[in-house]
Design an enzyme around this catalytic site. Structure first.
Site, PDB file in Angstrom:
ATOM      1  N   SER A 128       0.824  -1.198   0.000  1.00 36.02           N
ATOM      2  CA  SER A 128       0.000   0.000   0.000  1.00 36.02           C
ATOM      3  C   SER A 128       0.865   1.257   0.000  1.00 36.02           C
ATOM      4  CB  SER A 128      -0.913   0.034   1.233  1.00 36.02           C
ATOM      5  OG  SER A 128      -1.673   1.225   1.250  1.00 36.02           O
ATOM      6  N   LYS A 183      -4.345  -6.685   3.987  1.00 35.27           N
ATOM      7  CA  LYS A 183      -4.381  -5.624   2.974  1.00 35.27           C
ATOM      8  C   LYS A 183      -5.822  -5.322   2.555  1.00 35.27           C
ATOM      9  CE  LYS A 183      -2.789  -2.789  -0.222  1.00 35.27           C
ATOM     10  NZ  LYS A 183      -3.768  -2.672  -1.287  1.00 35.27           N
ATOM     11  N   ASN A 187      -7.727  -1.756   2.877  1.00 41.11           N
ATOM     12  CA  ASN A 187      -8.417  -1.062   1.794  1.00 41.11           C
ATOM     13  C   ASN A 187      -9.868  -0.759   2.149  1.00 41.11           C
ATOM     14  OD1 ASN A 187      -6.000  -1.498   0.465  1.00 41.11           O
ATOM     15  ND2 ASN A 187      -6.960  -2.071  -1.458  1.00 41.11           N
ATOM     16  N   GLU A 190      -9.788   2.164   4.232  1.00 32.99           N
ATOM     17  CA  GLU A 190      -9.503   3.293   3.338  1.00 32.99           C
ATOM     18  C   GLU A 190     -10.797   3.820   2.716  1.00 32.99           C
ATOM     19  OE1 GLU A 190      -7.578   3.416  -1.036  1.00 32.99           O
ATOM     20  OE2 GLU A 190      -6.246   2.600   0.512  1.00 32.99           O
TER      21      GLU A 190
END
Length: 471
Positions: A128, A183, A187, A190
């Site tokens: 990232s 991950k 996300n 995010e």
């Protein structure tokens, strides 16, 4: 001279990672299926950086030191499988394939098992930080075959972002799909971070009628406190950017958001595992709704609602908005770590939650000061059920609660949608409620489907059924 590692795939992320690795003293070999891309890369930057180029996979493998380390930066899904299948016959026992793409964690679980069965080692690693992070220091989240980690640890940690004390934002996450799962949750969070910032922008612009300069200044001021983050910073930059005609560029961008699927995967996993990751789900749905641009434009002329105006002292409204954003962000991270805990139990991963927070502290898109407090919370109690009940975050939510509630009420009264703030508040209120109306739902299920129910006056695990019509 033999290369220490190969990079396959020379799109932006692949070429920047190759240069990053070369910058740290490692010999890198590169390959791209389209030879012209390799030629362009070598002419532009690769040759000057001392990178070696191959025109075939056979040539690439011959360039590598044993055990061979091959980093794939290719399209996720079938594209990755195709490259792996082409590579396997060229490799030997103990060689390592690293998938640095945005792979689905279930694919990584499958690939780890399959390749280990063929004598190879596999790592699925989240990366990232976008193109800048890849070039100068990303957050890296590796998982897969534990035996592969010693052979790649030095390289990956050297190219990763570093926190203030020099600790790399890269460490072993866990077996098979753990790295790509972490991950994925990154996300998803995010998506949530972007949505809570977008809702603040919407309330400022529509509800308060603030100019781009005023909004940019507000977001910049928020960087001096608990909202300090990369996304807060770039939001201020975006608001301050002018088009060639001097007008705010943001106001000319179509309000239809795209997505690549990792937020959706987080929502699907949360439903599968039974974890209420509601803010990420609402952030995904907000993007889906935004994409219905033509329908929304048509509906805007026939559906009515209140005037989208927020009255009152502007400074007080903005202070409340700050608290709503902050509290919602805390809830989003709490939900994300609840999902990680449940996934760890489901898949047999031994996850270090404080360590994961530190992996995200620099380099990645969600890097923020909040992650320091999350790391400290897990240091205090690694088994805390949810961050919302950690002493620090409990106090932060208590202090922000008034402004949070006022913001949601103002938005509802003005007809301005704030799905992230609303769902975060609903989760908070639901999580702190010792008795929810789910007893009625259980009675309804038993009434029409004989699904049974448990009783408050009986031990858990005993189930009852009522013949409701007879009763």
């Amino acid at each position: 001279m033999k290369a220490d590692i190969a990079v396959i795939g020379l799109a932006v992320m692949g070429r920047n990672l190759a240069l990053n690795i070369a910058d740290h003293g490692y010999q890198v070999a590169v390959y791209n299926r389209t030879t012209a891309k390799t030629t362009d890369f070598m002419q532009a930057e690769g040759s000057a950086a001392g990178v070696m180029a191959a025109t075939t996979l056979d040539e690439l493998v011959e360039m590598l030191e044993v055990p061979r380390r091959v980093l794939l930066m290719v399209q996720a899904g079938p594209g990755t499988d195709a490259v792996i299948e082409a590579l396997v016959p060229l490799l030997e026992d103990g060689d390592i394939i690293i998938d640095g793409g945005n792979a689905h964690y279930e694919d990584t679980i499958r690939r780890t098992s399959d390749l280990e069965g063929r004598g190879l080692l596999f790592i699925g690693t989240g990366v990232s930080g976008g193109e800048e992070g890849a070039r100068y220091g990303p957050s890296i989240m590796p998982g897969g075959s534990p035996a592969a980690w010693p052979a790649v640890k030095e390289i990956l940690q050297s190219i990763a972002a570093k926190v203030a004390d020099g600790t790399p934002c890269c460490d072993w996450v866990g077996a098979d799909g753990a790295g790509h799962y972490v991950k994925m949750v990154h996300n998803g969070i995010e998506y949530g971070d972007m949505q809570v910032l977008a809702e603040a922008y919407s309330l400022m612009r529509i509800g308060l009628g603030m100019s781009s300069e005023e909004m940019a200044a507000t977001f910049r001021s928020w960087k001096e406190g608990p909202l300090d983050s990369y996304l807060t910073d770039i939001t201020a930059d975006i608001l301050a950017t002018r088009d060639t005609d001097g007008q705010p560029l943001l106001e000319k961008i179509l309000d239809a958001a795209g997505q690549k699927g990792t937020g959706k995967w987080t929502g699907i996993s949360s439903l599968t595992l039974g974890v209420p990751v509601t803010l990420v789900a609402e952030a995904v749905y907000a993007r889906v709704l935004s994409a219905l641009k033509d329908e929304r434009v048509a509906a805007s002329s026939v559906l009515n609602g209140p005037a989208p105006e927020i009255a009152g002292d502007r400074a007080a409204v903005i202070a409340d908005l700050h608290d709503a954003l902050y509290a919602s962000k805390i809830v989003s991270y709490a939900q994300g770590f609840m999902l990680l805990r449940t996934a760890a139990a489901e898949y047999g991963w031994d996850l270090d939650y404080g360590g994961i927070a530190y992996l995200w502290r620099e380099g990645c898109i969600i890097r923020s000061v909040l992650l320091e407090h999350i790391k400290t919370a897990f240091d205090r109690n690694p088994d805390v059920a949810s961050l919302v009940i950690d002493g620090y975050f409990r106090d932060q939510l208590a202090a922000a609660q008034g402004g949070w509630r006022r913001t949601v009420m103002r938005a509802i009264e003005a007809g301005i949608p704030v799905p992230a703030y609303s769902t975060a508040l609903a989760f908070y209120d639901g999580y702190r409620t010792d008795r929810l109306p789910a007893n009625l739902i259980q009675a309804q299920r038993d009434y029409f489907g004989a699904h049974t129910y448990e009783r408050l006056d009986k031990p858990r695990g005993e189930f009852f059924h009522t013949e409701w019509l007879e009763a």
